[in-house]
Scaffold this motif. Structure first.
Motif, PDB file in Angstrom:
ATOM      1  N   PHE A   1       3.146   6.176   8.249  1.00 19.38           N
ATOM      2  CA  PHE A   1       3.897   5.701   7.080  1.00 19.38           C
ATOM      3  C   PHE A   1       5.296   5.246   7.485  1.00 19.38           C
ATOM      4  O   PHE A   1       5.802   4.235   6.982  1.00 19.38           O
ATOM      5  CB  PHE A   1       3.986   6.801   6.019  1.00 19.38           C
ATOM      6  N   ALA A   2       5.915   5.976   8.406  1.00 14.06           N
ATOM      7  CA  ALA A   2       7.244   5.571   8.889  1.00 14.06           C
ATOM      8  C   ALA A   2       7.172   4.202   9.564  1.00 14.06           C
ATOM      9  O   ALA A   2       8.061   3.354   9.381  1.00 14.06           O
ATOM     10  CB  ALA A   2       7.780   6.621   9.858  1.00 14.06           C
ATOM     11  N   ARG A   3       6.113   3.957  10.331  1.00 11.57           N
ATOM     12  CA  ARG A   3       5.931   2.642  10.964  1.00 11.57           C
ATOM     13  C   ARG A   3       5.750   1.550   9.913  1.00 11.57           C
ATOM     14  O   ARG A   3       6.295   0.444  10.042  1.00 11.57           O
ATOM     15  CB  ARG A   3       4.718   2.673  11.884  1.00 11.57           C
ATOM     16  N   LEU A   4       4.992   1.856   8.879  1.00 14.14           N
ATOM     17  CA  LEU A   4       4.758   0.880   7.810  1.00 14.14           C
ATOM     18  C   LEU A   4       6.063   0.483   7.132  1.00 14.14           C
ATOM     19  O   LEU A   4       6.342  -0.708   6.945  1.00 14.14           O
ATOM     20  CB  LEU A   4       3.790   1.487   6.786  1.00 14.14           C
ATOM     21  N   ILE A   5       6.870   1.459   6.774  1.00 10.50           N
ATOM     22  CA  ILE A   5       8.123   1.172   6.059  1.00 10.50           C
ATOM     23  C   ILE A   5       9.102   0.443   6.975  1.00 10.50           C
ATOM     24  O   ILE A   5       9.816  -0.478   6.550  1.00 10.50           O
ATOM     25  CB  ILE A   5       8.743   2.478   5.522  1.00 10.50           C
ATOM     26  N   GLU A   6       9.115   0.817   8.246  1.00 10.14           N
ATOM     27  CA  GLU A   6      10.012   0.155   9.195  1.00 10.14           C
ATOM     28  C   GLU A   6       9.678  -1.327   9.345  1.00 10.14           C
ATOM     29  O   GLU A   6      10.561  -2.169   9.542  1.00 10.14           O
ATOM     30  CB  GLU A   6       9.910   0.850  10.558  1.00 10.14           C
ATOM     31  N   ALA A   7       8.397  -1.656   9.209  1.00 16.63           N
ATOM     32  CA  ALA A   7       7.975  -3.053   9.348  1.00 16.63           C
ATOM     33  C   ALA A   7       8.325  -3.891   8.123  1.00 16.63           C
ATOM     34  O   ALA A   7       8.294  -5.131   8.187  1.00 16.63           O
ATOM     35  CB  ALA A   7       6.471  -3.113   9.594  1.00 16.63           C
ATOM     36  N   ALA A   8       8.660  -3.238   7.013  1.00 17.95           N
ATOM     37  CA  ALA A   8       9.092  -3.930   5.794  1.00 17.95           C
ATOM     38  C   ALA A   8       8.118  -5.037   5.399  1.00 17.95           C
ATOM     39  O   ALA A   8       8.486  -6.196   5.221  1.00 17.95           O
ATOM     40  CB  ALA A   8      10.506  -4.487   5.972  1.00 17.95           C
ATOM     41  N   THR A   9       6.852  -4.670   5.255  1.00 18.46           N
ATOM     42  CA  THR A   9       5.808  -5.658   4.990  1.00 18.46           C
ATOM     43  C   THR A   9       5.724  -6.078   3.527  1.00 18.46           C
ATOM     44  O   THR A   9       5.039  -7.042   3.205  1.00 18.46           O
ATOM     45  CB  THR A   9       4.442  -5.086   5.401  1.00 18.46           C
ATOM     46  N   GLY A  10       6.372  -5.354   2.640  1.00 16.60           N
ATOM     47  CA  GLY A  10       6.324  -5.696   1.217  1.00 16.60           C
ATOM     48  C   GLY A  10       5.019  -5.305   0.552  1.00 16.60           C
ATOM     49  O   GLY A  10       4.674  -5.849  -0.512  1.00 16.60           O
TER      50      GLY A  10
END
Length: 336
Positions: free
Chosen positions: A232-241
């Motif tokens: 989840f931290a990786r997902l938010i860091e990628a700021a994919t929207g």
């Protein structure tokens, strides 16, 4: 003092040999009337045959072996409850083996189960390798797979269709109006649960006309709470929207929920999350987790019934695909 077989024989006024034949279901050497007298004596004296002695007589141990990579896990415990209930009802003991996903440990346990002369094997939740299969074949006992299957080795199995269930979870999010959906997955090289769930996710996106690049897959080695936090931290860091997340297990989903809370991301107001399994923890999560259910207790029960059928008939039964369904709670927001 516990009653003995000698006490039963004296109470029923028959020989010890006759009592032994009746208790071991030998079909000759006594009448129906004599059998009734002996069974009444057994009940009145509350006599319980010694399992070891009985095994020496009929060459059966009335024991089965069950192997799982983690017998303490929430998913495994539900499966084991189902297995144990059937075994207990049918008068059998269960030896549970925690393999820790270790090849050597699994083979060591299979050797131990062979030495213990178990009458059947239930193998769960991991890939059936050639070495495992050969060890089971060498034991010359029935075997059933649960929460896994093998295309190469034709052992009967009991499981949910992982690809279909992942498709259902993804389609549910799409039907709620979500168009940018990320997946938090287990190992893509895992042919049991990793790859099939990713395939189901991607197939649903294609069928609904969504672009795969707008719906990234973040993969970990396993399906744990810690994996969920890091993914989840990786997902938010990628700021994919993305507006929704499909987690490939409830433990991954709860890890994501925990990390979202620490990041002040409100679920489901700002981000929706759906899990996979319907473990007890999904009800305890805040907010309670919407998830796709595997009927785990029933799967364990069916696997045990399939095994005992094979032990009775000497022939493998047919594999069983169990139903799945969406359990709606409070972690998914409807956008349309």
């Amino acid at each position: 003092m516990k009653p003995t077989i000698k006490d039963v024989a004296k109470h029923a006024n028959v020989s010890i040999a006759t009592v032994s034949r009746i208790l071991n279901h030998t079909s000759v050497g006594y009448s129906a009337k004599t059998e009734k007298l002996v069974m009444e004596a057994v009940k009145e004296l509350d006599y319980r045959p010694n399992a070891v002695a009985r095994g020496l007589i009929n060459n059966k141990t009335q024991t089965i072996g069950v192997l799982f990579p983690d017998v303490s896990g929430m998913l495994t415990s539900e499966l084991l409850y189902g297995v144990e209930e059937v075994a207990h009802r049918l008068g059998h003991s269960v030896i549970f083996c925690n393999t820790s996903s270790s090849g050597k440990k699994t083979l060591d346990y299979l050797q131990l189960l062979s030495e213990k002369r178990v009458e059947g094997i239930i193998f769960g939740s991991s890939v059936l390798t050639e070495a495992y299969y050969e060890a089971i074949v060498a034991m010359n006992v029935p075997a059933v797979l649960v929460s896994t299957k093998s295309k190469k080795y034709q052992l009967p199995y009991v499981k949910v269709d992982d690809k279909d269930a992942a498709y259902t979870a993804t389609a549910y999010l799409i039907q709620q109006g979500h168009r940018r959906i990320a997946m938090l997955s287990g190992n893509p090289e895992d042919s049991v649960a990793g790859k099939p769930r990713i395939d189901g996710f991607k197939e649903a996106l294609r069928d609904y006309g969504l672009k795969g690049e707008d719906s990234p897959v973040y993969a970990a080695e396993g399906f744990s709470y810690e994996d969920g936090r890091s993914l989840f931290a990786r997902l938010i860091e990628a700021a994919t929207g993305v507006t929704a997340v499909f987690a490939a297990s409830d433990e991954i989903a709860v890890g994501a929920l925990s990390t979202a809370y620490q990041m002040n991301i409100r679920v489901p107001t700002e981000l929706s999350i759906i899990g996979y399994d319907n473990l007890k923890i999904s009800e305890m999560a805040i907010p309670p987790l919407t998830t796709v259910e595997q009927p785990l207790w029933e799967m364990g029960k069916k696997a045990a019934e399939l095994l005992f059928e094979g032990m009775e008939t000497g022939t493998p039964g047919k594999s069983i695909i169990m139903p799945h369904r969406i359990i709606e709670r409070q972690s998914v927001k409807q956008l349309v």
